[in-house]
Design a protein around this motif. Structure first.
Motif, PDB file in Angstrom:
ATOM      1  N   GLY A 227     -12.886   4.532 -38.695  1.00 47.88           N
ATOM      2  CA  GLY A 227     -13.347   4.318 -37.315  1.00 47.88           C
ATOM      3  C   GLY A 227     -13.198   2.887 -36.829  1.00 47.88           C
ATOM      4  O   GLY A 227     -13.367   2.622 -35.639  1.00 47.88           O
ATOM      5  N   GLU A 228     -12.872   1.965 -37.724  1.00 50.33           N
ATOM      6  CA  GLU A 228     -12.685   0.579 -37.281  1.00 50.33           C
ATOM      7  C   GLU A 228     -11.347   0.447 -36.573  1.00 50.33           C
ATOM      8  O   GLU A 228     -10.391   1.153 -36.899  1.00 50.33           O
TER       9      GLU A 228
ATOM     10  N   ALA B 108      -6.164   0.234 -28.487  1.00 51.75           N
ATOM     11  CA  ALA B 108      -6.771   0.220 -29.815  1.00 51.75           C
ATOM     12  C   ALA B 108      -5.959   1.049 -30.798  1.00 51.75           C
ATOM     13  O   ALA B 108      -5.474   2.126 -30.453  1.00 51.75           O
ATOM     14  N   ILE B 109      -5.829   0.527 -31.995  1.00 50.76           N
ATOM     15  CA  ILE B 109      -5.355   1.340 -33.122  1.00 50.76           C
ATOM     16  C   ILE B 109      -6.583   1.572 -33.993  1.00 50.76           C
ATOM     17  O   ILE B 109      -7.229   0.612 -34.434  1.00 50.76           O
ATOM     18  N   VAL B 110      -6.921   2.836 -34.203  1.00 54.78           N
ATOM     19  CA  VAL B 110      -8.165   3.178 -34.907  1.00 54.78           C
ATOM     20  C   VAL B 110      -7.838   3.760 -36.278  1.00 54.78           C
ATOM     21  O   VAL B 110      -7.001   4.671 -36.395  1.00 54.78           O
ATOM     22  N   ALA B 111      -8.498   3.246 -37.307  1.00 48.02           N
ATOM     23  CA  ALA B 111      -8.301   3.763 -38.668  1.00 48.02           C
ATOM     24  C   ALA B 111      -9.057   5.082 -38.831  1.00 48.02           C
ATOM     25  O   ALA B 111     -10.213   5.192 -38.442  1.00 48.02           O
ATOM     26  N   VAL B 112      -8.377   6.073 -39.392  1.00 51.02           N
ATOM     27  CA  VAL B 112      -9.002   7.364 -39.685  1.00 51.02           C
ATOM     28  C   VAL B 112      -8.870   7.575 -41.194  1.00 51.02           C
ATOM     29  O   VAL B 112      -7.765   7.812 -41.698  1.00 51.02           O
ATOM     30  N   ALA B 113      -9.982   7.439 -41.907  1.00 50.87           N
ATOM     31  CA  ALA B 113      -9.933   7.568 -43.370  1.00 50.87           C
ATOM     32  C   ALA B 113      -9.568   9.004 -43.727  1.00 50.87           C
ATOM     33  O   ALA B 113     -10.213   9.954 -43.285  1.00 50.87           O
ATOM     34  N   THR B 114      -8.515   9.146 -44.520  1.00 49.20           N
ATOM     35  CA  THR B 114      -8.001  10.475 -44.878  1.00 49.20           C
ATOM     36  C   THR B 114      -7.632  10.505 -46.362  1.00 49.20           C
ATOM     37  O   THR B 114      -6.460  10.637 -46.714  1.00 49.20           O
ATOM     38  N   PRO B 115      -8.626  10.385 -47.243  1.00 46.28           N
ATOM     39  CA  PRO B 115      -8.334  10.438 -48.682  1.00 46.28           C
ATOM     40  C   PRO B 115      -7.811  11.813 -49.088  1.00 46.28           C
ATOM     41  O   PRO B 115      -8.069  12.804 -48.398  1.00 46.28           O
TER      42      PRO B 115
END
Ligand SMILES: [Zn+2]
Length: 290
Positions: A131-132, A140-147
């Motif tokens: 979300g950062e 905005a470029i938003v990080a989406v954690a996708t492990p």
């Protein structure tokens, strides 16, 4: 499961996909990378570079030419497999840009957590959590954690697009191999994308995906089918992984047998955690439910 259609971008050429999004294809084709790694340039006057790719002089030269002297705000990696992140440091040296994105992850080169596919030299100036975001050229470029594919994998959302790295690819299903790959995490990360509203995915390998919700549903269905098939096979009799692979992947490209074995192992570990299978030495059996 290939989605057909060749990538028409020639190597080392800038290919403008839509305003603010361009691609340069690295010359590292393989059974795992399709035609190679696609590096994306995001922004118009100021840029972010997503997945700089392998450390190949030809690719770095092409990127520098595509950047054309514009300020680079960030060099961003979705994860640290060797086909994604090694160019980050040399590109940072050429452009002065910081490396911002996924966390470093260095697995041992020997031992039970060994994985030679990882870039042990990767270092980030700033790690983005889920979300950062980062401002690039007013967007905005938003990080989406996708492990799942790896534990440190991020996708990056930008306007209505998602840079999906290796989490969702345009040409093949994703390799999910333990110890770092995790099937349950991968499925949860697919489900997470279904809750989002991006309308196009730009993967690191293969063509853009313009029906992402349908595509992700299809990927999830494919894994559930695979799981069912594995459960059925180990329900018939105890089997080791090569036996399961031979039955579940008839006619498999021999170069992919090890990856398929890893994927089967990822399913088995997930099923074991859920109490549905158990192992004796190398063999796996379904747990009989009464
Ligand atoms: Zn990867």
């Amino acid at each position: 499961m290939a989605q057909g259609g060749a990538v028409d971008a020639p190597y080392a050429k800038l290919d403008q996909l839509e305003p603010g999004i361009a691609r340069v294809l690295a010359h590292n084709p393989s059974a795992f990378t399709y035609y190679g790694t696609q590096t994306y340039l995001v922004g118009t006057n100021r840029l972010a570079v997503i997945d700089p790719g392998p450390d190949l002089a030809e690719h770095l030269d092409a990127l520098e030419q595509a950047i054309g002297g514009r300020p680079v705000v960030a060099i961003m990696c979705t994860h640290t497999h060797r086909d994604h992140s090694p160019a980050a440091r040399p590109l940072a040296e050429r452009t002065g840009a910081p490396v911002i994105g996924c966390a470093p992850l260095a697995l041992e080169t020997v031992g039970p957590r060994a994985d030679a596919a990882f870039d042990g030299d990767y270092a980030a100036d700033r790690v983005l959590g889920d979300g950062e975001s980062l401002d690039v050229d007013g967007e905005a470029i938003v990080a989406v954690a996708t492990p799942g594919h790896t534990s440190n994998h991020l996708c990056f959302a930008y306007r209505g697009a998602l840079f999906s790295g290796d989490h969702v690819m345009g040409w093949s299903t994703t390799v999910v191999v333990p110890p770092d790959g995790d099937m349950a995490a991968y499925m949860a990360s697919l489900d997470k994308l279904r809750q989002r509203d991006e309308t196009v995915y730009y993967p690191a390998h293969g063509p853009a995906i313009d029906n992402p919700h349908q595509y992700v549903r299809h990927l999830m269905g494919h894994r559930m089918q695979r799981e069912k098939q594995i459960l059925r096979l180990v329900g018939e009799k105890p089997r080791d992984i090569p036996d399961i692979v031979a039955n579940a992947y008839p006619g498999l490209d021999p170069r992919l047998v090890i990856a398929a074995g890893g994927s089967v192992y990822a399913h088995l570990l997930d099923l074991e955690r859920r109490g549905l299978v158990e192992r004796q030495e190398e063999r796996w059996t379904a747990v009989k439910v009464s």
